[in-house]
Design an enzyme around this catalytic site. Sequence first.
Site, PDB file in Angstrom:
ATOM      1  N   THR A 208       5.309   3.656  -2.625  1.00 12.94           N
ATOM      2  CA  THR A 208       4.252   3.195  -1.727  1.00 12.94           C
ATOM      3  C   THR A 208       3.725   4.314  -0.848  1.00 12.94           C
ATOM      4  O   THR A 208       4.461   5.256  -0.497  1.00 12.94           O
ATOM      5  CB  THR A 208       4.792   2.071  -0.810  1.00 12.94           C
ATOM      6  OG1 THR A 208       3.817   1.746   0.181  1.00 12.94           O
ATOM      7  CG2 THR A 208       6.070   2.501  -0.101  1.00 12.94           C
TER       8      THR A 208
ATOM      9  N   TYR B 142      10.280  -0.858   5.476  1.00 14.17           N
ATOM     10  CA  TYR B 142       9.764  -0.963   4.110  1.00 14.17           C
ATOM     11  C   TYR B 142       9.494   0.422   3.534  1.00 14.17           C
ATOM     12  O   TYR B 142       9.975   0.778   2.454  1.00 14.17           O
ATOM     13  CB  TYR B 142       8.491  -1.807   4.083  1.00 14.17           C
ATOM     14  CG  TYR B 142       7.696  -1.677   2.800  1.00 14.17           C
ATOM     15  CD1 TYR B 142       8.230  -2.103   1.589  1.00 14.17           C
ATOM     16  CD2 TYR B 142       6.417  -1.120   2.801  1.00 14.17           C
ATOM     17  CE1 TYR B 142       7.515  -1.964   0.408  1.00 14.17           C
ATOM     18  CE2 TYR B 142       5.697  -0.977   1.631  1.00 14.17           C
ATOM     19  CZ  TYR B 142       6.249  -1.401   0.438  1.00 14.17           C
ATOM     20  OH  TYR B 142       5.546  -1.253  -0.723  1.00 14.17           O
TER      21      TYR B 142
END
Length: 338
Positions: free
Chosen positions: A117, A142
């Site tokens: 990501t 995250y």
Amino acid sequence: MAVLVTGGAGYIGSHMVWSLIEAGETVVVLDRLSTGFYWAVAPEARFYKGDIADRGLLRTIFSENSVDAIIHFAGSVVVPESVADPLSYYENNTVKSQALIAAAVEAGVRYFVFSSTAAVYGTQESNDPVVETAALRPESPYGTSKLMTEIMLRDASRAYDFTYTALRYFNVAGADPRGRTGQSTVGATHLIKVATETALGKRDRIEIYGTDYPTHDGTCVRDFIHVSDLTEAHLRALKRMREGGSSIIANCGYGRGFSVLEVLNCVRRVAGRDINVSYSPRREGDAVSIVSNPTVAFTELGWVPKHDSLEFIVKTALSWEENLDRMNSKIGLEGLAS
């Protein structure tokens, strides 16, 4: 040889399975169906229900299928949730990925494509499109959990006969242009998903978190990529490794950003209706602006996007949202979740 797709019943994973089958690959799917849907898995794929950290199940999968590659999507992806419950993200995204990587090495699986990501970058000091060598400063658990998995892959590739490609996704959106699958998760937080739901009356409003960012209109800026272009990048990454390519990290985005308000205005235009908006303070973990420099994907993977249009992304997302209504009526919510 077969490709194992973890999280293959989820949003991006289900698109990947269709793309692999169209490319002539034999596909095996592993998904615990916590957020994915069995009906979203292409019928040609062999499906196993279970967790990616279940070493016994992984041994069974590897013994029953000639797996030479893994495309790893399974994981948790909601930034605010990771801030509120960080340990679950480190367990699901990092600890369980370690178990999967270890099982792959043990079984002699040589190729691994990882769903990483752009959250690993955080807010950069410059507004220039971010390159893979930029400072890594994730602003949420995250992003950190994904970065930790990248580090494990790097070290595993140095120690074993094991090659990986980590694709750092920017903001994935849209749906299969043929209408076979799309973002179907109840309560999803992706901006375009929420905006199209609001446009169709499934939500009474959309919340904008922060209007005082140092951007041209005060809202966060993101680089959006169509999910079908993203799966094509995975196919090319897999091909490159099988042909002897070394381990690499590559951004997956289009290299231009849109603000939250610009996205909402695009949804209004495409849907032909207004969207009710409410405003709230900034959320912890949200970076100001992240736009990709996709040069590595272009040069190393030979990746050429076909759907580089915010309007097309929104159009396919909206079409899928309307299709999902019909599916809900036909199958029922219980069938969708099974």
